[in-house]
Design an enzyme around this catalytic site. Structure first.
Site, PDB file in Angstrom:
ATOM      1  CD  GLU A  28      -3.024  -0.962   2.293  1.00  0.00           C
ATOM      2  OE1 GLU A  28      -3.148   0.125   2.914  1.00  0.00           O
ATOM      3  OE2 GLU A  28      -3.781  -1.926   2.469  1.00  0.00           O
ATOM      4  CG  HIS A  83      -4.906   3.806   2.110  1.00  0.00           C
ATOM      5  ND1 HIS A  83      -5.996   4.524   2.553  1.00  0.00           N
ATOM      6  CD2 HIS A  83      -5.269   2.501   2.213  1.00  0.00           C
ATOM      7  CE1 HIS A  83      -6.971   3.694   2.910  1.00  0.00           C
ATOM      8  NE2 HIS A  83      -6.564   2.454   2.709  1.00  0.00           N
ATOM      9  CG  HIS A  85      -7.368  -1.037  -0.336  1.00  0.00           C
ATOM     10  ND1 HIS A  85      -8.721  -1.025  -0.042  1.00  0.00           N
ATOM     11  CD2 HIS A  85      -6.751  -0.503   0.735  1.00  0.00           C
ATOM     12  CE1 HIS A  85      -8.894  -0.497   1.168  1.00  0.00           C
ATOM     13  NE2 HIS A  85      -7.718  -0.161   1.652  1.00  0.00           N
ATOM     14  CG  ASP A  96      -8.509   1.467   5.379  1.00  0.00           C
ATOM     15  OD1 ASP A  96      -7.335   1.328   5.776  1.00  0.00           O
ATOM     16  OD2 ASP A  96      -8.877   1.156   4.242  1.00  0.00           O
TER      17      ASP A  96
END
Length: 140
Positions: A28, A83, A85, A96
């Site tokens: 990530e 961010h 995935h 999260d």
């Protein structure tokens, strides 16, 4: 509570974020986006220092502080935390939701798990609840 207005992301900034995510297919990526007057302007990549970067992210504290200072110098506010995935859809994971600490910021999640089509979605997260905010690419 009224439905959140859509958020306009400059195409250049969106492409920059997608590019950073693509360059890291196994871990990530994360960072901050600074904005002015409600418009996202600048991407500040921050190292992911999580123990399991393939499935979670943790912003490097020193770099996060440096990015916040750089934003202040540019008269920007924290607009978003982004961010990626690598192998999950572009929605907030339980982690999260658990760790979201900035209710006023937009959380941008980029998924690489979409058969070659990169997906980026935005969420506001408050009290462990995520609300999706529609994103539109703008040309400026």
């Amino acid at each position: 509570m009224h439905a959140q207005e859509e958020i306009h992301i400059p195409r250049k900034l969106a492409q920059q974020l997608l590019h950073i995510a693509q360059n890291s297919p196994d871990a990530e990526i994360c960072g901050l986006v600074g904005g002015k007057n409600g418009v996202p302007t600048t991407c500040y990549p921050v190292s992911n220092v999580a123990d399991h970067p393939e499935q979670r992210f943790l912003l490097d504290a020193k770099q996060q502080i440096a990015a916040m200072a750089a934003m202040r110098d540019q008269d920007e506010q924290l607009f978003a935390i982004y961010h990626s995935h690598p192998a999950a859809p572009a929605r907030p994971s339980p982690t999260d939701l658990e760790q979201a600490a900035y209710p006023e910021a937009l959380y941008l999640i980029i998924s690489l798990n979409t058969k070659g089509i990169l997906e980026m979605r935005g969420f506001k997260i408050a009290a462990k609840n995520a609300t999706e905010i529609p994103l539109t690419l703008s040309e400026n």
